[in-house]
Design a protein around this motif. Structure first.
Motif, PDB file in Angstrom:
ATOM      1  N   ASP A 203       1.060  -1.106   0.062  1.00 55.90           N
ATOM      2  CA  ASP A 203       0.182  -0.019  -0.043  1.00 55.90           C
ATOM      3  C   ASP A 203       0.712   1.217  -0.041  1.00 55.90           C
TER       4      ASP A 203
ATOM      5  N   THR B 131       4.492   4.967  -7.480  1.00 56.03           N
ATOM      6  CA  THR B 131       3.392   4.810  -6.739  1.00 56.03           C
ATOM      7  C   THR B 131       1.936   5.322  -7.627  1.00 56.03           C
TER       8      THR B 131
ATOM      9  N   GLN C 175      -1.420   2.578  -4.343  1.00 59.94           N
ATOM     10  CA  GLN C 175      -0.398   1.242  -4.436  1.00 59.94           C
ATOM     11  C   GLN C 175       0.970   1.585  -4.599  1.00 59.94           C
TER      12      GLN C 175
ATOM     13  N   HIS D 135       1.896  -6.782   0.240  1.00 60.14           N
ATOM     14  CA  HIS D 135       1.032  -7.769  -0.273  1.00 60.14           C
ATOM     15  C   HIS D 135       2.169  -8.842  -0.785  1.00 60.14           C
TER      16      HIS D 135
END
Ligand code: MN
Length: 732
Positions: free
Chosen positions: A664, A691, A695, A724
């Motif tokens: 994130d 970015t 994300q 992630h």
């Protein structure tokens, strides 16, 4: 310059000969469309217009006569057209592309084959290589019609040889006797072979030719009368026995007589088969019946009865031969065969490839079996030309025939390279070869050679064979020579390294090498089960034995540490030496002195499963087993080599590793990531973040010690909330 009247006369002659050609073809191929032949004639006429032969006549006469010879062989329209066009590409500005456009693939392919063979100068080569040259010619064609056209071409050139100067005559005649006549013989074409031989003999050895000719002429009249008498006598006897047969008689050909005179050292009168008669029957049974009758009429010469029906010659020649003597003492030969056997003897395409006295090899056996099959087919096909046009040949599929610049033939396995060629010429030429020219052009060393190539090897003194060559060469000789060289030189290097390690250890423990006697080294060597002290040094160099252990045994005062620990220590230093200071310390099992580097596509790190791949000239590339390139590279299993990480805990290594973290886009994320990296005592070389849409992806290049280190770090990053995924990029 020929005047107009002469020109008109020769043109008229050509037209007459061309009509003759069409007429003959219509006789044996009444159904065929001869348009392609007509077109080829016109094309050839245009092509060669203005050209003359040595005789002064227009060039067109030559292809036309060649076509007529081919028609006599009852060839198909494609062959006749190719015969008419056979010199177009060689001698004029016409190209194969033109021929293909006008006459299609088949004709073009055949003309191309004839042109290719014509470009080879067979005559200037060494005599003992004639066999190889014949094989080469056959290896270069994939369509037997190419050879048949070449034979017809040669026959007409021989028939008109008188117009050339003696030097050219000699050269062409020699080539005819050494190459073309034997090929005609192999193809079972007795008639063409006979004429080629007599013509060749006439020009190559005119004096002897004249002598034999005179000797035969002196006997001809008498001989012919004799044969007529004998023939009539036999005819009557056969009639009484109820056998119908056709008879021919002949006086032996001059070249055959000459060969016999030389070989057996006899005079013309002693040649048993100077006069010969042929009896051509309707069945095999009749052949043997005729033989019986003949032996009843005349006394057979012992040892001269040959049954080539039961035992055909390798070129499928079949006949019964016997020599008999009449009451007045004249010997003559009788050949008895069926019509079919006669046809094969005179014209047969049926052939054998290798006539050898020794045992027949498995390959020959296969070829013969194949040929027998072909002959069987030929019998089944009603039209022999239909058979001809479908026959594709690959007569020597496993060999290529190449030349040195001086014209020596070098026979190599198919797909051989200039390296194979170099090793066939001489071992040293092989070792020092750095490049090659094929037909005058530079080619890479892995270039595949073809039959007819002229190969020139470029050497450089001091150049050494490369291990990579092993995956390129095709000949056993080259492979063995390269392996032998590598073994010797690896060993030499290992011995050298072994000596240096011993010296180093000796210095370390203050042992004077002068105090160590050769007997002691010998003794220690035998302790290890080795024959010579050199073997011991090589063993140390390869890393099999520890230098410190060996010193310990040589100078018993030295404290000998635990074997296993010591072995590794020494080994590392070997590896370092061997790898020229590459502290990544990868060792190649069994090949201690190969240059090793980590492949850049996957950058394996210590602890990862790795595999080595021998590259061309750069040593061994070490890939991670998971590297996608490995799958593609391993299609050459010979180049795969086992590698392992040398244990070297004392000197920590570090490898750059690139990671991409998917997470994130939130405040403090980057700080957390760098924090985990710092905690794991890894240096960051570079870091970049992208970015978008809340994300982020963070690319970071780190220094990693080994796989364990990397796994620990990955685990740490993955635990960060909002991360992630973490991926390792193999390419940096
Ligand atoms: Mn020609």
């Amino acid at each position: 310059m020929a005047n107009i009247r002469e020109q008109i006369a020769t043109t008229a002659l050509h037209v007459t000969r061309f009509r003759e050609l069409l007429k003959r073809m219509r006789e044996y191929r009444p159904q065929d469309d001869l348009e392609i032949v007509r077109k080829a004639y016109e094309f050839s006429q245009k092509c060669h217009s203005g050209q003359t032969r040595a005789s002064g006549e227009p060039y067109l006469a030559h292809p036309l006569e060649v076509a007529l010879v081919l028609a006599e062989m009852k060839m198909d329209p494609v062959s006749i057209a190719a015969g008419l066009l056979h010199d177009c590409v060689e001698d004029t500005s016409t190209t194969i592309v033109d021929i293909r456009k006008e006459f299609g693939e088949q004709v073009a392919h055949i003309v191309e084959g004839v042109t290719k063979i014509s470009q080879i100068d067979f005559a200037s080569r060494e005599e003992q290589q004639a066999e190889n040259l014949r094989k080469m010619m056959l290896a270069m064609v994939d369509d037997i019609r190419v050879v048949l056209i070449k034979l017809a071409d040669r026959l007409h050139n021989m028939r008109t040889l008188e117009h050339l100067n003696p030097e050219r005559q000699n050269k062409i005649a020699k080539e005819t006797l050494e190459i073309y006549a034997p090929i005609a013989h192999r193809l079972g074409m007795g008639k063409i072979r006979g004429e080629l031989e007599d013509l060749g003999f006439r020009y190559l050895d005119p004096d002897t030719y004249r002598q034999v000719q005179e000797a035969v002429s002196a006997r001809r009249k008498q001989g012919e009368a004799f044969l007529a008498r004998v023939q009539q006598f036999l005819r009557d006897k056969l009639k009484e026995a109820g056998i119908t047969a056709r008879m021919e008689s002949r006086i032996k050909r001059l070249y055959s007589i000459h060969k016999k005179l030389v070989k057996q050292r006899i005079t013309v009168d002693q040649v048993y088969d100077l006069y010969a008669m042929r009896v051509i029957t309707h069945s095999v049974q009749d052949c043997y019946a005729v033989l019986g009758i003949v032996h009843n009429l005349w006394r057979p010469v012992p040892g001269r009865i040959k049954d080539f029906i039961a035992m055909p010659r390798p070129n499928f020649y079949q006949s019964l031969h016997t020599s008999v003597i009449t009451e007045d003492g004249t010997p003559f030969e009788i050949q008895i065969r069926t019509e079919e056997m006669h046809k094969i003897a005179e014209e047969g395409i049926a052939a054998h490839w290798k006539y050898k006295d020794g045992p027949v090899s498995a390959q020959d056996e296969q070829r013969l079996a194949w040929l027998r099959q072909v002959v069987e087919w030929q019998r089944d096909v009603s039209d022999p030309n239909e058979f001809l046009s479908t026959l594709k040949v690959d007569l020597y599929p496993e060999e290529v025939y190449t030349f040195t610049p001086r014209g020596k033939v070098v026979v190599l396995p198919r797909e051989s390279t200039p390296i194979d060629f170099a090793y066939t010429v001489h071992t040293d030429v092989g070792h020092t070869c750095v490049g090659a020219k094929v037909n005058g052009r530079m080619v890479p060393l892995r270039h595949k050679l073809h039959s007819g190539d002229i190969v020139e090897i470029i050497t450089q003194p001091g150049h050494k064979p490369s291990r990579d060559w092993l995956s390129v060469v095709k000949s056993t000789r080259a492979r063995n020579k390269i392996k032998h060289w590598l073994n010797i030189h690896q060993r030499e290097r290992a011995i050298e390294i072994g000596r240096k390690l011993i010296e180093k250890e000796a210095r370390k423990y203050h042992v004077s090498l002068k105090d160590i006697k050769e007997e002691d080294v010998q003794r220690v060597a035998s302790d290890y089960g080795l024959g010579r002290s050199e073997d011991l040094m090589a063993g140390i160099g390869y890393g099999k034995y520890s230098a410190r252990q060996v010193i310990g045994r040589l100078a018993p005062g030295v404290n000998e540490p635990a074997a296993s620990e010591e072995r590794d220590g020494t080994f590392t230093s070997v590896v370092r030496r061997v790898f020229g200071g590459d502290n990544n310390a990868i060792r190649v099992k069994g090949h201690g002195d190969l240059l090793v580097y980590r492949a850049r596509c996957c950058n394996p790190i210590r602890g990862e499963s790795i595999v080595g791949y021998v590259t061309r000239g750069k040593g061994v590339a070490v890939h991670a087993v998971t590297c996608p390139n490995v799958v593609n590279l391993m299609y050459e299993p010979e180049r795969r080599i086992e590698v392992e990480w040398a244990r070297d805990e004392d000197t920590p290594s570090s490898y750059p590793v690139k990671l991409t973290v998917f997470c994130d886009d939130r405040f403090g994320m980057l700080k957390q990531i760098t924090g985990v990296i710092g905690d794991s005592k890894s240096n960051i070389r570079n870091i970049e973040a992208k970015t978008g849409n809340g994300q982020a992806s963070v690319d970071v290049v780190l220094e990693i010690n080994d796989l364990k280190h990397l796994e620990l770090l990955l685990g740490g990053i993955k635990k960060i909330p909002g991360v992630h995924d973490v991926q390792r990029l193999q390419k940096i």
